[in-house]
Design an enzyme around this catalytic site. Structure first.
Site, short mmCIF file in Angstrom:
data_model
loop_
_atom_site.label_atom_id
_atom_site.label_comp_id
_atom_site.label_asym_id
_atom_site.label_seq_id
_atom_site.Cartn_x
_atom_site.Cartn_y
_atom_site.Cartn_z
N LYS A 84 -24.09 2.31 -1.73
CA LYS A 84 -24.16 1.18 -0.79
C LYS A 84 -24.10 -0.13 -1.57
O LYS A 84 -24.34 -0.15 -2.78
CB LYS A 84 -25.43 1.26 0.05
CG LYS A 84 -26.70 1.34 -0.77
CD LYS A 84 -27.90 1.70 0.07
CE LYS A 84 -29.16 1.75 -0.79
NZ LYS A 84 -30.34 2.07 -0.01
N ASP A 125 -32.92 6.57 2.38
CA ASP A 125 -31.55 6.35 2.86
C ASP A 125 -31.22 7.08 4.16
O ASP A 125 -30.19 6.83 4.78
CB ASP A 125 -30.54 6.72 1.78
CG ASP A 125 -30.41 5.62 0.73
OD1 ASP A 125 -30.75 4.46 1.05
OD2 ASP A 125 -29.96 5.92 -0.38
#
Length: 152
Positions: A84, A125
């Site tokens: 990310k 996550d």
């Protein structure tokens, strides 16, 4: 003391161990997920940062989402899967897949045969382990790389 959980299901390349990831054999390379900004301020990433340092070394590699940054420590590789852009973001399965492919490529080029990791992408996550584990199986299918996943 690490103890093996239900040894890998038939044909699985993943072995599950209940115990401390950092107590894995010193010959195993390690892997976990981070963001492009290399913040590592929460979850198991904090322990990786404390144990292996190298934040500037990682930043200098200028890796983007879907790539992998690598540190070499004590003769083994520490893989930082970039999943990310920022620490506050959530990863995508697509970026995880790309970073796993990049890690596999590095493993094969550098003779890595044993890889230990937590349930990557599934803590803070919020990815689903059943999807992540299937992805790991698929990515590493045609290799001889042994993967051990540690859970507490």
């Amino acid at each position: 003391m690490a103890s093996s959980l239900n040894e890998d299901p038939e044909g699985s390349r993943i072995t599950y161990v209940k115990g401390d990831l950092f107590a894995c054999p010193k010959t195993d390379s390690l892997a976990h997920c981070i963001s492009e900004d290399c913040r590592m301020g929460a979850g198991i990433a904090v322990l990786f940062k404390k144990k292996f340092g190298g934040v500037q070394e990682l930043l200098n590699q200028q890796k983007k989402s879907g790539e992998v940054a690598v540190l070499k420590r004590d003769g083994r590789y520490i893989y930082y899967l970039i999943t990310k852009k920022r620490a506050s973001h959530k990863p995508t399965y697509e970026n995880l897949q790309k970073s796993l492919e990049a890690m596999k490529s590095h493993c094969l080029k550098n003779g890595v045969t044993d890889l230990s990791m937590p349930r990557i992408g599934c803590g803070l996550d919020r990815l689903q382990w059943e999807n992540v584990s299937a992805m790991i199986e698929e990515v590493f299918e045609a290799t001889d790389i042994k993967i051990t996943v540690y859970t507490l």
